[in-house]
Design an enzyme around this catalytic site. Structure first.
Site, PDB file in Angstrom:
ATOM      1  N   GLN A 266       0.966  -1.275   0.016  1.00 20.48           N
ATOM      2  CA  GLN A 266      -0.083  -0.166   0.010  1.00 20.48           C
ATOM      3  C   GLN A 266       0.909   1.251   0.074  1.00 20.48           C
ATOM      4  O   GLN A 266       0.509   2.305   0.423  1.00 20.48           O
ATOM      5  CB  GLN A 266      -1.102  -0.052   1.188  1.00 20.48           C
ATOM      6  CG  GLN A 266      -2.428  -0.934   0.990  1.00 20.48           C
ATOM      7  CD  GLN A 266      -3.095  -0.541  -0.253  1.00 20.48           C
ATOM      8  OE1 GLN A 266      -3.073   0.606  -0.721  1.00 20.48           O
ATOM      9  NE2 GLN A 266      -3.420  -1.472  -0.995  1.00 20.48           N
ATOM     10  N   SER A 267       2.299   1.016  -0.592  1.00 16.55           N
ATOM     11  CA  SER A 267       2.805   2.284  -0.587  1.00 16.55           C
ATOM     12  C   SER A 267       2.297   3.554  -1.323  1.00 16.55           C
ATOM     13  O   SER A 267       1.876   3.584  -2.570  1.00 16.55           O
ATOM     14  CB  SER A 267       4.378   1.879  -1.504  1.00 16.55           C
ATOM     15  OG  SER A 267       5.226   3.040  -1.553  1.00 16.55           O
ATOM     16  N   ASN A 268       2.087   4.637  -0.693  1.00 15.53           N
ATOM     17  CA  ASN A 268       1.878   5.910  -1.592  1.00 15.53           C
ATOM     18  C   ASN A 268       2.622   6.307  -2.180  1.00 15.53           C
ATOM     19  O   ASN A 268       2.689   6.947  -3.266  1.00 15.53           O
ATOM     20  CB  ASN A 268       1.490   6.890  -0.027  1.00 15.53           C
ATOM     21  CG  ASN A 268       0.260   6.452   0.908  1.00 15.53           C
ATOM     22  OD1 ASN A 268      -0.812   6.413   0.251  1.00 15.53           O
ATOM     23  ND2 ASN A 268       0.779   6.365   1.960  1.00 15.53           N
TER      24      ASN A 268
ATOM     25  N   CYS B 114       4.933   4.528  -3.986  1.00 17.12           N
ATOM     26  CA  CYS B 114       4.833   3.752  -5.057  1.00 17.12           C
ATOM     27  C   CYS B 114       3.729   4.249  -6.081  1.00 17.12           C
ATOM     28  O   CYS B 114       3.853   4.481  -7.506  1.00 17.12           O
ATOM     29  CB  CYS B 114       4.771   2.415  -5.019  1.00 17.12           C
ATOM     30  SG  CYS B 114       6.384   1.898  -4.517  1.00 17.12           S
TER      31      CYS B 114
END
Ligand SMILES: Cc1ncc(COP(=O)(O)O)c(C=O)c1O
Length: 332
Positions: free
Chosen positions: A78-80, A82
């Protein structure tokens, strides 16, 4: 400004608002509690929302100057960061490759859904992979794509490196140009320390007289103290006149990471829900929710009694909140 140039990719300056009801409630608990104001870096752009785009404005100019046509970066599922890289890569016509820690799923949600939506190529890295950090895989994936004819530009987790930190050095300039002297302290979430390191560089450059606090949402004080110093050291490579940031300026408030990175306890969800209903404000469970909860607890304890006004930087994370809607449902 001392340091590298940047692209203009974000909607800046971001607005600031006072959290009226939260400030009043805190004063009912502790009469000396400060007013809480919030800088809405979650408004930095719909698709690129959050703090990462400020850092990418610098990294991507470097990528462009080096003639790169592929961005490789990494993070949690859930990387913002990325998701923001995927969006801006699409906008700039660059291929984006993401190394995401986690298991492939049939119906991606939140940031992970958008990674695919923006056309990024995703390589899922199982969490039992024998690596110390995802960046260890950069050489392998860089070679893979070089063989296909690409020229990769590598962006570490959160774009938290020497060049990325300039995004928040510049944010401090924005704060100072827009009445920053009115704040006695600035508080921000610390996840990989690039944002925090950049604000300290900005404090040095633009004369913010208050303290800049970071609330860590993973690991511990010592880890982020050292990370912050390392990022600042790397930023110095880009400056004609290297700067020295005193150790006592680094004020990491530890104790609000709960069970660790991206893990939540019921009280985290209850807090996020309470803030939503009180202020009509969305904070996320992984980053800003934990940090704002920490700020509230510290105000109650009296840590900020010496302050009239505190500026909390909202670094985004909305799409991560949506990914946890199932877990949060019982709090609504
Ligand atoms: C929404 C959000 N807030 C805060 C942070 C922390 O910023 P930094 O990684 O620069 O410490 C991150 C990323 O890690 C983030 O995605």
């Amino acid at each position: 400004m001392q340091g590298p140039n940047k692209l203009d990719l974000a909607h800046l300056p971001t607005p600031v608002q006072k959290l009226e009801k939260l400030s009043t409630r805190l004063r009912e608990i502790n009469a000396n509690s400060p007013e809480i104001h919030i800088k809405r870096d979650d408004f930095s752009g719909m698709e690129v929302s959050g703090n990462k785009i400020r850092k990418l404005e610098y990294s991507l100019l470097e990528a462009k100057n080096q003639g790169c046509d592929l961005l490789i970066t990494c993070g949690g599922i859930q990387s913002n960061h990325c998701r923001a890289t995927a969006a801006i890569g699409a906008r700039m016509g660059l291929k984006v490759v993401l190394l995401l820690m986690g298991k492939a799923c049939d119906a991606p949600v939140g940031n992970h859904f958008m990674d695919g939506f923006f056309g990024a190529t995703v390589h899922m890295i199982p969490s039992d992979e024998a690596i110390a950090s995802l960046e260890d895989l950069f050489p392998k994936y860089a070679s893979l794509y070089e063989e296909k004819g690409y020229k990769p530009y590598l962006i570490p987790t959160g774009a938290s490196n020497g060049i990325g930190a300039f995004g928040y050095k510049n944010c401090m300039k924005e704060i100072m140009d827009n009445g920053g002297k009115a704040y006695d302290a600035i508080v921000v979430t610390v996840g990989s320390a690039g944002t925090y390191a950049g604000l300290l560089l900005g404090k040095e450059a633009y004369g913010f007289e208050g303290d800049v606090y970071g609330i860590n949402i993973a690991a511990d004080h010592d880890y982020f103290f050292n990370r912050t110093k390392a990022v600042i050291e790397e930023s110095n490579i880009y400056m004609a006149q290297p700067v020295s940031i005193p150790d006592q300026w680094i004020k990491i408030i530890d104790g609000y990471q709960g069970d660790g990175y991206a893990l939540n306890r019921p009280e985290d969800f209850a807090f996020i829900k309470e803030i939503g209903a009180m202020e009509g404000l969305l904070v996320d469970p992984v980053y800003t929710g934990k940090a704002l909860k920490g700020l509230v607890a510290e105000c109650e304890k009296g840590t900020f009694d010496h302050c009239e006004r505190v500026l909390f930087i909202h670094t985004g994370g909305l799409y991560g909140l949506l990914a946890k809607s199932g877990e949060m449902a019982s709090y609504l």
